[in-house]
Scaffold this active site. Structure first.
Site, PDB file in Angstrom:
ATOM      1  N   LYS A   1      71.269  48.685 -56.142  1.00 31.14           N
ATOM      2  CA  LYS A   1      70.553  49.879 -56.166  1.00 31.14           C
ATOM      3  C   LYS A   1      69.014  49.679 -55.733  1.00 31.14           C
ATOM      4  O   LYS A   1      68.541  50.470 -55.158  1.00 31.14           O
ATOM      5  CB  LYS A   1      70.208  50.721 -57.703  1.00 31.14           C
ATOM      6  CG  LYS A   1      71.779  50.852 -58.147  1.00 31.14           C
ATOM      7  CD  LYS A   1      72.256  52.173 -57.354  1.00 31.14           C
ATOM      8  CE  LYS A   1      71.887  53.447 -57.482  1.00 31.14           C
ATOM      9  NZ  LYS A   1      72.479  54.581 -56.810  1.00 31.14           N
TER      10      LYS A   1
ATOM     11  N   TYR B   1      74.487  45.221 -60.427  1.00 30.07           N
ATOM     12  CA  TYR B   1      74.378  46.589 -60.010  1.00 30.07           C
ATOM     13  C   TYR B   1      73.139  47.120 -59.776  1.00 30.07           C
ATOM     14  O   TYR B   1      72.479  47.548 -58.974  1.00 30.07           O
ATOM     15  CB  TYR B   1      74.797  47.390 -61.457  1.00 30.07           C
ATOM     16  CG  TYR B   1      74.537  48.796 -61.352  1.00 30.07           C
ATOM     17  CD1 TYR B   1      74.957  49.822 -60.310  1.00 30.07           C
ATOM     18  CD2 TYR B   1      73.615  49.401 -62.287  1.00 30.07           C
ATOM     19  CE1 TYR B   1      74.645  51.222 -60.332  1.00 30.07           C
ATOM     20  CE2 TYR B   1      73.032  50.671 -62.262  1.00 30.07           C
ATOM     21  CZ  TYR B   1      73.567  51.409 -61.472  1.00 30.07           C
ATOM     22  OH  TYR B   1      73.101  52.875 -61.609  1.00 30.07           O
TER      23      TYR B   1
ATOM     24  N   THR C   1      67.983  54.490 -60.332  1.00 24.98           N
ATOM     25  CA  THR C   1      68.148  54.381 -61.553  1.00 24.98           C
ATOM     26  C   THR C   1      66.812  53.704 -62.073  1.00 24.98           C
ATOM     27  O   THR C   1      66.178  52.864 -61.301  1.00 24.98           O
ATOM     28  CB  THR C   1      69.573  53.476 -61.921  1.00 24.98           C
ATOM     29  OG1 THR C   1      69.148  53.147 -63.150  1.00 24.98           O
ATOM     30  CG2 THR C   1      69.573  52.247 -60.975  1.00 24.98           C
ATOM     31  N   ASP C   2      66.802  53.874 -63.112  1.00 24.95           N
ATOM     32  CA  ASP C   2      65.561  53.246 -64.047  1.00 24.95           C
ATOM     33  C   ASP C   2      65.878  51.591 -64.037  1.00 24.95           C
ATOM     34  O   ASP C   2      64.884  50.880 -64.583  1.00 24.95           O
ATOM     35  CB  ASP C   2      65.374  53.788 -65.424  1.00 24.95           C
ATOM     36  CG  ASP C   2      66.446  53.775 -66.377  1.00 24.95           C
ATOM     37  OD1 ASP C   2      67.524  53.286 -66.027  1.00 24.95           O
ATOM     38  OD2 ASP C   2      66.276  54.306 -67.731  1.00 24.95           O
ATOM     39  N   GLU C   3      66.927  51.496 -63.859  1.00 28.24           N
ATOM     40  CA  GLU C   3      67.424  49.849 -64.020  1.00 28.24           C
ATOM     41  C   GLU C   3      66.803  49.073 -62.830  1.00 28.24           C
ATOM     42  O   GLU C   3      66.835  47.885 -63.020  1.00 28.24           O
ATOM     43  CB  GLU C   3      68.801  49.753 -63.947  1.00 28.24           C
ATOM     44  CG  GLU C   3      69.564  50.250 -65.112  1.00 28.24           C
ATOM     45  CD  GLU C   3      71.210  49.892 -65.561  1.00 28.24           C
ATOM     46  OE1 GLU C   3      71.425  48.663 -64.973  1.00 28.24           O
ATOM     47  OE2 GLU C   3      71.725  50.603 -66.404  1.00 28.24           O
TER      48      GLU C   3
HETATM   49  P1  NAD Z   1      80.085  57.730 -61.181  1.00 36.52           P
HETATM   50  O1  NAD Z   1      80.751  56.330 -61.154  1.00 36.52           O
HETATM   51  O2  NAD Z   1      80.739  58.479 -62.299  1.00 36.52           O
HETATM   52  O3  NAD Z   1      80.754  58.260 -59.844  1.00 36.52           O
HETATM   53  C1  NAD Z   1      80.476  57.520 -58.642  1.00 36.52           C
HETATM   54  C2  NAD Z   1      81.217  58.277 -57.703  1.00 36.52           C
HETATM   55  O4  NAD Z   1      80.875  57.922 -56.229  1.00 36.52           O
HETATM   56  C3  NAD Z   1      82.654  58.593 -57.712  1.00 36.52           C
HETATM   57  O5  NAD Z   1      83.122  59.915 -57.483  1.00 36.52           O
HETATM   58  C4  NAD Z   1      83.335  57.601 -56.624  1.00 36.52           C
HETATM   59  O6  NAD Z   1      84.648  57.925 -56.039  1.00 36.52           O
HETATM   60  C5  NAD Z   1      82.319  58.013 -55.349  1.00 36.52           C
HETATM   61  N1  NAD Z   1      82.155  56.521 -54.650  1.00 36.52           N
HETATM   62  C6  NAD Z   1      82.096  55.251 -55.245  1.00 36.52           C
HETATM   63  N2  NAD Z   1      82.037  54.519 -53.921  1.00 36.52           N
HETATM   64  C7  NAD Z   1      81.931  55.411 -53.143  1.00 36.52           C
HETATM   65  C8  NAD Z   1      82.292  55.237 -51.426  1.00 36.52           C
HETATM   66  N3  NAD Z   1      82.183  53.913 -50.942  1.00 36.52           N
HETATM   67  N4  NAD Z   1      82.191  56.256 -50.552  1.00 36.52           N
HETATM   68  C9  NAD Z   1      82.217  57.429 -51.032  1.00 36.52           C
HETATM   69  N5  NAD Z   1      82.175  57.774 -52.456  1.00 36.52           N
HETATM   70  C10 NAD Z   1      82.165  56.631 -53.305  1.00 36.52           C
HETATM   71  O7  NAD Z   1      78.586  57.639 -60.963  1.00 36.52           O
HETATM   72  P2  NAD Z   1      77.620  58.572 -61.920  1.00 36.52           P
HETATM   73  O8  NAD Z   1      77.408  57.987 -63.023  1.00 36.52           O
HETATM   74  O9  NAD Z   1      77.785  59.842 -61.609  1.00 36.52           O
HETATM   75  O10 NAD Z   1      76.084  58.163 -60.874  1.00 36.52           O
HETATM   76  C11 NAD Z   1      75.920  58.815 -59.638  1.00 36.52           C
HETATM   77  C12 NAD Z   1      74.691  58.211 -59.266  1.00 36.52           C
HETATM   78  O11 NAD Z   1      73.596  58.294 -59.992  1.00 36.52           O
HETATM   79  C13 NAD Z   1      74.750  56.701 -58.873  1.00 36.52           C
HETATM   80  O12 NAD Z   1      74.114  56.425 -57.610  1.00 36.52           O
HETATM   81  C14 NAD Z   1      74.092  56.052 -59.907  1.00 36.52           C
HETATM   82  O13 NAD Z   1      73.467  54.669 -59.695  1.00 36.52           O
HETATM   83  C15 NAD Z   1      72.980  57.031 -60.487  1.00 36.52           C
HETATM   84  N6  NAD Z   1      72.426  57.057 -61.732  1.00 36.52           N
HETATM   85  C16 NAD Z   1      73.257  57.070 -62.942  1.00 36.52           C
HETATM   86  C17 NAD Z   1      73.050  57.024 -64.010  1.00 36.52           C
HETATM   87  C18 NAD Z   1      74.153  57.317 -65.291  1.00 36.52           C
HETATM   88  O14 NAD Z   1      73.584  57.232 -66.558  1.00 36.52           O
HETATM   89  N7  NAD Z   1      75.410  57.705 -65.039  1.00 36.52           N
HETATM   90  C19 NAD Z   1      71.557  57.120 -64.439  1.00 36.52           C
HETATM   91  C20 NAD Z   1      70.725  56.961 -63.142  1.00 36.52           C
HETATM   92  C21 NAD Z   1      71.168  57.038 -61.879  1.00 36.52           C
HETATM   93  O1  DAU Z   2      69.770  53.493 -67.017  1.00 33.28           O
HETATM   94  C1  DAU Z   2      70.646  54.228 -66.131  1.00 33.28           C
HETATM   95  C2  DAU Z   2      72.047  53.597 -66.078  1.00 33.28           C
HETATM   96  O2  DAU Z   2      72.654  54.035 -66.996  1.00 33.28           O
HETATM   97  C3  DAU Z   2      72.794  53.963 -64.776  1.00 33.28           C
HETATM   98  O3  DAU Z   2      72.045  53.335 -63.644  1.00 33.28           O
HETATM   99  C4  DAU Z   2      74.129  53.131 -64.755  1.00 33.28           C
HETATM  100  O4  DAU Z   2      74.892  53.674 -63.625  1.00 33.28           O
HETATM  101  C5  DAU Z   2      75.112  53.803 -66.046  1.00 33.28           C
HETATM  102  O5  DAU Z   2      76.056  53.134 -66.233  1.00 33.28           O
HETATM  103  C6  DAU Z   2      73.876  53.407 -67.370  1.00 33.28           C
HETATM  104  O6  DAU Z   2      73.879  51.923 -67.484  1.00 33.28           O
HETATM  105  P1  DAU Z   2      74.007  51.280 -69.027  1.00 33.28           P
HETATM  106  O7  DAU Z   2      74.380  49.845 -68.708  1.00 33.28           O
HETATM  107  O8  DAU Z   2      72.846  51.451 -69.758  1.00 33.28           O
HETATM  108  O9  DAU Z   2      75.147  52.208 -69.540  1.00 33.28           O
HETATM  109  P2  DAU Z   2      76.481  51.932 -70.453  1.00 33.28           P
HETATM  110  O10 DAU Z   2      77.106  53.215 -70.778  1.00 33.28           O
HETATM  111  O11 DAU Z   2      77.435  50.864 -69.702  1.00 33.28           O
HETATM  112  O12 DAU Z   2      75.860  51.039 -71.708  1.00 33.28           O
HETATM  113  C7  DAU Z   2      74.857  51.515 -72.299  1.00 33.28           C
HETATM  114  C8  DAU Z   2      74.689  50.660 -73.308  1.00 33.28           C
HETATM  115  O13 DAU Z   2      75.616  50.499 -74.560  1.00 33.28           O
HETATM  116  C9  DAU Z   2      74.135  49.308 -72.918  1.00 33.28           C
HETATM  117  O14 DAU Z   2      73.099  48.768 -73.704  1.00 33.28           O
HETATM  118  C10 DAU Z   2      75.565  48.427 -73.263  1.00 33.28           C
HETATM  119  C11 DAU Z   2      76.065  49.149 -74.486  1.00 33.28           C
HETATM  120  N1  DAU Z   2      77.585  49.161 -74.714  1.00 33.28           N
HETATM  121  C12 DAU Z   2      78.303  49.726 -73.577  1.00 33.28           C
HETATM  122  C13 DAU Z   2      79.525  49.982 -73.530  1.00 33.28           C
HETATM  123  C14 DAU Z   2      80.418  50.495 -72.409  1.00 33.28           C
HETATM  124  C15 DAU Z   2      78.287  48.891 -75.499  1.00 33.28           C
HETATM  125  O15 DAU Z   2      77.436  48.380 -76.594  1.00 33.28           O
HETATM  126  N2  DAU Z   2      79.651  48.805 -75.855  1.00 33.28           N
HETATM  127  C16 DAU Z   2      80.413  49.266 -74.655  1.00 33.28           C
HETATM  128  O16 DAU Z   2      81.334  49.248 -74.943  1.00 33.28           O
END
Ligand code: NAD
Ligand code: DAU
Length: 340
Positions: A157, A153, A125-127
């Site tokens: 990562k 988190y 992730t970019d985080e």
């Molecule tokens: P998500 O939370 O929607 O899904 C996570 C999945 O992993 C679920 O199906 C869960 O059951 C499974 N999981 C969790 N713990 C596990 C374990 N111990 N063993 C096996 N399976 C397990 O996540 P997402 O948003 O699809 O993110 C997927 C990946 O991409 C993550 O690694 C996250 O860090 C990365 N990522 C997410 C975003 C985003 O915006 N959502 C952006 C950049 C990177």
């Molecule tokens: O940048 C990549 C990341 O993006 C991934 O690595 C993470 O897994 C993914 O959850 C996401 O993280 P963020 O914290 O950026 O996403 P989130 O959707 O939780 O929040 C996006 C922005 O919105 C953040 O600035 C917090 C704000 N927010 C979020 C929620 C859930 C609100 O203002 N209100 C809310 O209820």
């Protein structure tokens, strides 16, 4: 070609499985997922009958189960999406993030070392780069930006990324890492900003915006992320990190107002609530490397992607209504109940 996709019952992993089965009908895709609260078996309904697809319920930290699956499937490639992913949950309780995101990654890589592999890909992730100030729009995250994390988190990562690079240097494991910005699209769990706001707006519930709502995220349609990973595992260089993002920065408040407009709901639903602890201000990816080396470019414009996403949530109410009627209610009350 056999690919193990971990976390495939989640948002991006599920979309990645759809992309791969469609584009490479001859590949075997094995989904390994623990089915935590974030994993939804129903997400994979449309591929369950595909003879080239297999679902296995395993925790990536469970060495015996993981090794047995590798022994049986002899994967060529492993793509690790499995993770605890919600920043707010990591602030409440970091432990499971450390276990799954760090130890789980190590367990998978140990299996890769033991059985041999052509590629282990870590979805990061970019985080891991921390955040950027709002008054420096000229700054972007590149692959050489120092790791500088804010939340449990992102720290978990980043730790995993360091382990992945260490396994490459120490054991010669053929690894790659992608660091992507915020994804949006179908099947995203409604604890994340966009689906949470869509679901609340459709139910005429308050839209909880943290702090001032001026925090900036760099949004990418999920299919574009999946295409980037597809390119990296086939053509990306071993041992390399690739940033993935589409230069699409938006403030949270603008996103929420756009959702109100698209759904015909009043902005009076917006409710400013207490800020997230340690809240990152701005994320912004420089995707020059993946563009120059692999020719990747985002294909979906935000204006189109957000409309498609909203339509998906409108037409797939069963998928998310089932989620928000269960354990999610307890989570929502804990997270937002007394939040002022
Ligand atoms: P998500 O939370 O929607 O899904 C996570 C999945 O992993 C679920 O199906 C869960 O059951 C499974 N999981 C969790 N713990 C596990 C374990 N111990 N063993 C096996 N399976 C397990 O996540 P997402 O948003 O699809 O993110 C997927 C990946 O991409 C993550 O690694 C996250 O860090 C990365 N990522 C997410 C975003 C985003 O915006 N959502 C952006 C950049 C990177
Ligand atoms: O940048 C990549 C990341 O993006 C991934 O690595 C993470 O897994 C993914 O959850 C996401 O993280 P963020 O914290 O950026 O996403 P989130 O959707 O939780 O929040 C996006 C922005 O919105 C953040 O600035 C917090 C704000 N927010 C979020 C929620 C859930 C609100 O203002 N209100 C809310 O209820």
């Amino acid at each position: 070609m056999t690919i193990i996709v971990t976390g495939g019952a989640g948002f991006i992993g599920g979309n990645f499985i759809f992309h791969m089965l469609k584009k490479y009908p001859e590949y075997r895709i094995v989904c390994l997922d623990k089915l935590t609260y974030a994993g939804n078996f129903s997400t994979l309904n449309s591929v369950m009958d595909n003879p080239n697809f297999r679902f296995v319920k395993i925790d990536i930290c469970e060495r015996t189960g993981v090794f047995a699956l590798f022994k049986e499937e002899k994967p060529d490639i492993v793509v690790n999406f499995a993770a605890e992913t919600h920043v707010d949950r990591s602030i409440e309780d970091p432990e499971v993030f450390l276990r799954t995101n760090i130890l789980g990654t190590a367990t998978l890589m140990d299996a890769c070392r033991h059985f041999g592999i052509k590629r282990y890909h870590q979805v990061s992730t970019d985080e891991v780069y921390g955040d950027l100030p709002l008054d420096r729009p000229d700054l972007f995250f590149t692959e050489t930006t120092p790791i500088h994390t804010s939340s449990p988190y992102s720290s978990s990562k980043a730790s995993a990324d360091l382990l992945v690079l260490a396994y490459h240097r120490t054991y010669g494991l053929p690894v790659s890492i992608s660091r992507c910005s915020n994804n949006y699209g179908p099947y995203q769990f409604p604890e994340k900003l966009i689906p949470l706001m869509i679901a609340n707006a459709l139910n005429d519930k308050p839209l909880p915006v943290y702090g001032t709502g001026k925090n900036v995220r760099d949004w990418l349609y999920v299919e574009d992320h999946c295409k980037a990973i597809d390119l990296i595992i086939h053509k990306g260089r071993v041992g390399e990190v690739y940033n993935v993002g589409g230069h699409n920065e938006m403030t949270n408040i603008d996103i929420v107002k756009l959702i109100c407009k698209e759904l015909g709901r009043p902005e009076s639903l917006i409710s400013y609530v207490a800020d997230r602890k340690g809240h990152d201000m701005r994320y912004a990816i420089d995707p020059t490397k993946i563009h120059n080396e692999l020719g990747w470019l985002p294909e979906t414009k935000f204006a189109d992607g957000i409309k498609k996403t909203i339509q998906w949530y409108l037409h797939n109410r069963d998928w998310w209504e089932e989620i928000i009627s269960g354990e999610y209610k307890v989570y929502y009350q804990r997270m937002y109940g007394d939040r002022k």
